[in-house]
Design an enzyme around this catalytic site. Structure first.
Site, PDB file in Angstrom:
ATOM      1  CD  GLU A 166      -7.059   1.738 -10.086  1.00  0.00           C
ATOM      2  OE1 GLU A 166      -7.022   0.899  -9.286  1.00  0.00           O
ATOM      3  OE2 GLU A 166      -6.700   2.898 -10.304  1.00  0.00           O
ATOM      4  CG  ASP A 173      -7.484   4.962  -8.154  1.00  0.00           C
ATOM      5  OD1 ASP A 173      -8.468   5.489  -8.785  1.00  0.00           O
ATOM      6  OD2 ASP A 173      -7.606   3.945  -7.519  1.00  0.00           O
ATOM      7  CG  ASP A 232      -2.596   5.556  -6.454  1.00  0.00           C
ATOM      8  OD1 ASP A 232      -2.408   5.003  -7.411  1.00  0.00           O
ATOM      9  OD2 ASP A 232      -3.166   5.339  -5.465  1.00  0.00           O
ATOM     10  CD  GLU A 273      -0.177  -0.813  -6.027  1.00  0.00           C
ATOM     11  OE1 GLU A 273      -0.569  -1.570  -6.931  1.00  0.00           O
ATOM     12  OE2 GLU A 273       1.176  -0.752  -5.782  1.00  0.00           O
ATOM     13  CE1 TYR A 317      -7.775   6.614  -5.277  1.00  0.00           C
ATOM     14  CE2 TYR A 317      -5.612   7.706  -4.804  1.00  0.00           C
ATOM     15  CZ  TYR A 317      -6.312   6.706  -5.079  1.00  0.00           C
ATOM     16  OH  TYR A 317      -5.789   5.395  -5.047  1.00  0.00           O
ATOM     17  NE  ARG A 361      -5.950   2.541  -1.255  1.00  0.00           N
ATOM     18  CZ  ARG A 361      -7.287   2.142  -1.675  1.00  0.00           C
ATOM     19  NH1 ARG A 361      -7.639   2.810  -2.665  1.00  0.00           N
ATOM     20  NH2 ARG A 361      -7.785   1.094  -1.118  1.00  0.00           N
ATOM     21  CG  HIS A 400      -3.478  12.641  -4.528  1.00  0.00           C
ATOM     22  ND1 HIS A 400      -3.985  12.651  -6.047  1.00  0.00           N
ATOM     23  CD2 HIS A 400      -2.904  11.451  -4.497  1.00  0.00           C
ATOM     24  CE1 HIS A 400      -3.641  11.354  -6.548  1.00  0.00           C
ATOM     25  NE2 HIS A 400      -3.218  10.880  -5.713  1.00  0.00           N
TER      26      HIS A 400
END
Length: 948
Positions: free
Chosen positions: A18, A104, A106, A108, A334, A336, A381
């Site tokens: 990203e 990532d 997740d 998103e 990570y 988030r 996570h």
């Protein structure tokens, strides 16, 4: 699909992440054969406007970017600023044998990976590469163990995106029409704003209560040492067995909640203190209990934001920006995450450091396991922790500034989570005596001693309440036993007043949203950023203060869209979205019910099994579309009006809030603007009366005797000023246009006290002081940055505004005779000192700059924002402003292009043109010659072929 063995031995692999920073780090771990490139976030999204929607779509689709009549099909377009990057990715893919989508792990990230696949249309094997830390081992293991794209996660993200688009694009226009242009509404944003507004309403309705109690200092009569004090301080608890009222016993209306307590006023408290002056006291009971405190769970997103706010003064946004950098550079996992789980590798690393740094006595026999506390935690996570299978101590990282401080916070919390409990004793001592008037008084004192600090050796959590005691705070009491006699050294009467509920800070608002299960922890930073940027909320210190504008917005939403800002409804929507993510509900039927209501959607029969979009009572519910259609019932004036008292009403207008009494154009009508940075709970009737009493509008000062023009003082956008009123027939445009003379007031002047003489003097500027020996004119002028002299292009600052009218030619020449100071003049003393910054460890002060007051630690400068002032800014707010400024990084400088040499360029162009013309002419001549030759040859052939 796993990487093919053929490709594993050779070929070219394209890895898409990203961010460019992450790409650079990962490239170093993969080596040759891999090309690592960034998508730079989302490459496509719903269109931001009708102009981006393809021509084949019409009607509502062009407005919404979603086809609500055909299963809510989204219209995706490649972002204009990403088209060049998409071209680059396609070119790299064309030269590759495999594609790894390494965004990532997740929702998103999964959605970005899916969009990349849809746009790039790869014809080579595609792998979904996932990792939660950027270390060499983690990246190489991720390459070896890819997985398939998780379409359920993609669907869940897409449903959220469509829902938020429908909410924002349908409700925001209502705010534009009924409140003010440019406003926005959002599924979580509006609820967060409502929370802040409701807290301010509680503060406005709050009525303070006064109460008194007694504090006694009692001596044991023994000479003590630090481990056994000789005296203790206790507070009055009961009188004749009846508990003495404390702040918790009063309601928001200032009244006692119960009659079973004794309310002491000042007179009663002082009389009781006097009556107890000669009383003999003794220890009535000593209650001792074991104290035990377990370590805190490792950080997840929200707890990291809260602690960074408490301990480092970071806002939620600044915390996530710094954490992002730490993650991308391989220092933490990570950031988030909803999880407090540590992997076996992380537990082993933490336990090893406990033994190494604190000794085996601080290590529990078994590893600690922390259960998740977040409902519907998004993904599996890990918690936020230092990366790697061996944690680097903060000193080993080489980090500095904000990154060092945040890494240290994460490292300490992680290591402490695997340490032993803190243990000790808590003691409560009750002391009693009979007053001279026969009343029985009992005092209590509480203490705590920690005999084994355990995890507190490494880390102690902060508190939202600045007056709260932290877990490692000890209060030692003397060793006393029941029946021991005590001497009252002093008994004092203390007055207190109840306080309104504290405003939210970023940390406490995040905590409140999470406890109410509204929104996702990973989005809280952006939500708070949005309500600040929109002007719904501003900051005073670290407190979030709602603007009057937010009162009008929330008022409208509550009265006409109540369900959309209902806390339980919003939380249930979050549950439904999580059900869709787990495959327990379907997206399209759910969206139909939310948008069209029950039975009102096209193909409503498909709704069986859909989540109820928050319908908890079984009643018929209209959809969003129905709610925004009937706007006639919304009275714009009513929803923007709030009674203050004494016939005064606060109104939110197009240009800001104002107070008004009476109707416009009627006798006795009064109106006055309200300062933008005024907190709503500070708008009392008395203050409103004060605002209305102040003269407003134009102040007529008199007539200029030289011109006959009227002179007035006005309050302008950039401050008060004076100007002249020109005759109506004065030309305002064209060659003969005349502009009125205008001048800003000096800082020492006030709009309601400035005189005609002062105004004429101000408008006489610039003043000609004289000419220098070479005949160059010197003028005195008042500029943006203060008073100054000007001689040609040479300007010199003056020390005061008065000098503009008093400085003589000789004084001006003396100033110009001095060498011109380069850079800044002597530094002005700071306006305020705030203390030592927790990050840079340097003193922070408030200074006055050319763009207004700012905070600085000598390295970083941050301008004060709306709602901040020199008088009210707290040290914590100053540290927060600096932290946010550091997180943004230095301003990017635009590279200056060397100016083109126009003359040379023209000559070169002329030469090229002449050369081109010659070349063209030469070609034409050659072509003509060839044509002539060809024609001649053809003619000869023809002639030879003809019979005689």
């Amino acid at each position: 699909m796993s990487p093919t063995s053929e490709t594993a031995q050779g070929g070219r692999r394209l890895v898409i992440v990203e961010s460019p920073a992450k790409a650079k780090t990962i490239k170093g771990y993969l080596g040759p054969g891999y090309v690592v490139e960034a998508s730079v976030g989302h490459i496509r999204d719903l269109p931001s406007g009708a102009a981006e929607v393809p021509e084949k779509y019409t009607g509502e689709v062009r407005r919404l970017g979603v086809d609500v009549d055909h299963d809510f099909a989204p219209i995706y377009v490649v972002n204009a600023d990403k088209k060049a990057q998409v071209r680059k990715l396609k070119e790299l893919l064309a030269e590759s044998d495999e594609l790894f989508l390494a965004t990532d792990e997740d929702r998103e990230g999964e959605a970005i990976a899916w969009h990349l696949q849809e746009v790039l249309k790869p014809k080579v094997p595609v792998h979904r590469m996932v990792f939660h830390e950027i270390t060499k081992d983690a990246i190489q293991q991720a390459v070896r163990n890819p997985r398939e794209l998780n379409k359920r996660m993609v669907d869940a993200q897409e449903t959220r995106r469509i829902l938020d688009r429908l909410y924002g694009y349908e409700v925001s226009p209502v705010l534009w029409k009924k409140v003010m242009r440019g406003l926005s509404a959002g599924r979580v944003q509006s609820v967060a704003t409502r929370l802040v507004v409701e807290r301010e309403r509680e503060r406005i309705a709050f009525r303070s209560a006064e109460y008194w109690d007694l504090t006694g200092s009692f001596a044991t009569g023994r000479a003590g040492d630090p481990s056994d004090p000789s005296s203790l301080t206790a507070r009055l608890a009961t009188v004749d067995g009846k508990r003495v009222a404390q702040g918790r016993d009063f309601g928001a209306d200032g009244r006692l909640k119960s009659e079973n307590v004794l309310h002491l006023d000042e007179g009663k408290a002082r009389a009781l203190a006097a009556s107890l002056a000669d009383t003999r006291f003794s220890v009535r009971s000593v209650e001792s209990k074991p104290y035990r405190r377990s370590p805190y769970a490792p950080f997840r997103t929200t707890t990291l934001q809260q602690e960074a706010s408490r301990k480092l003064g970071f806002g939620a946004k600044a915390t996530m920006q710094v954490a992002q950098k730490l993650y991308e550079n391989g220092f933490i996992t990570y950031m988030r995450t909803d999880s407090t789980v540590l992997s076996d590798t992380a537990v082993a690393a933490a336990r090893a450091q406990v033994t190494q740094l604190y000794g085996a006595d601080y290590l529990p026999e078994k590893p600690r396991v922390y259960a998740g506390k977040v409902k519907n935690a998004q993904e599996a996570h890990e918690a936020i922790r230092p990366s790697g299978d061996r944690f680097r101590t903060p000193a080993e990282t080489g980090l500095t500034g904000d990154q060092f401080k945040l890494y240290e916070l994460i490292w300490k919390r992680t290591v402490a989570s695997q340490m032993k409990d803190a243990t000790g004793n808590s003691v409560t001592v009750r002391i009693g005596g009979t007053a001279a008037d026969g009343r029985d008084a009992e005092f209590t004192a509480s203490g705590k001693t920690i005999t084994f600090h355990g995890f507190m050796k490494a880390y102690v959590e902060g508190a939202d309440d600045p007056n709260a005691e932290l877990d490692d705070r000890e209060r030692r009491l003397p060793q006393v036993a029941e029946g021991d006699a005590l001497t009252a050294e002093e008994i004092t009467a203390d007055g207190h007043a109840t306080k309104p509920p504290a405003r939210y800070t970023e940390a406490t608002l995040v905590k409140e949203l999470e406890e109410r299960e509204i929104g996702r922890p990973s989005t809280y930073a952006s939500i708070i950023g949005t309500i600040l940027d929109r002007g719904y909320v501003f900051k005073k210190g670290t407190a979030l203060v709602p603007s009057f504008l937010s009162f009008a917005v929330v008022n409208l939403l509550e009265k006409h869209f109540g369900r959309l800002v209902d806390y339980d409804f919003t939380a249930r929507m979050e549950d439904d979205l999580d059900r869709i993510a787990r495959g327990e509900a379907q997206s399209v039927p759910w969206l139909k019910r939310f948008y069209f209501g029950e039975g009102g959607a096209p193909g409503a029969g498909e709704g069986s099994g859909a989540a109820d979009a928050g319908n908890g009572d079984g009643d018929h519910l209209g959809g969003l579309k129905e709610l925004v259609t009937d706007l006639g019932a919304i009275d714009a004036r009513e929803i923007s009006s709030f009674p203050v008292g004494n016939g005064i009403v606060l109104r939110v207008g197009r240009y800001g809030p104002y107070v008004e009494r009476g109707e416009k154009d009627q006798e006795g009508h009064q109106r006055a603007d309200v300062p933008d940075d005024l907190a709503p709970d500070e708008l009392t009737v008395e203050y409103a009366e004060e605002l209305l009493a102040k003269p407003s509008g134009d102040f007529e000062l008199g007539t200029d005797p030289a011109t006959g023009h009227q002179i007035v003082a006005k309050a302008g956008r950039y401050g008060p000023y004076v100007t002249e009123i020109l005759p109506e027939d004065t030309p305002k445009t064209g060659k003969n246009a005349v502009k009125p003379r205008t001048a800003s007031l000096f800082k020492t002047m006030s709009i309601d006290t400035v005189t005609l003489e002062e105004a004429l003097q101000l408008m006489s500027l610039p003043r000609v002081v004289g000419t220098d020996p070479e005949g160059v004119e010197i003028t005195a002028q008042n500029g943006r940055y203060g008073p100054y002299l000007k001689k040609g292009t040479d300007s010199r600052s003056l020390t005061s505004e008065e000098q503009l009218f008093t400085i003589t030619l000789e004084e001006a020449l003396a100033i110009y005779a001095q060498p011109k100071q380069r850079g800044r003049a002597a530094a002005k003393p700071p306006l305020k000192e705030l203390g030592t910054d927790p990050v840079s460890e340097k003193p922070v002060v408030v200074k006055d700059g050319r763009f207004g007051p700012y905070v600085t630690d000598g390295e970083t400068n941050a301008t004060l924002r709306t709602g901040d002032s020199v008088e009210t800014i707290t040290p914590e707010r100053g540290y927060e402003l600096l932290a946010e400024k550091r997180a943004k990084g230095p301003a990017k400088k635009t590279a200056k292009k060397a100016p083109a040499k126009k003359t040379a360029a023209k000559k070169t162009a002329a030469k090229k043109t002449a050369t081109a013309k010659k070349a063209t002419a030469a070609k034409k001549t050659t072509a003509a010659k060839k044509t002539t030759t060809a024609k001649t040859a053809a003619a000869k052939k023809t002639a030879a072929a003809k019979p005689e």
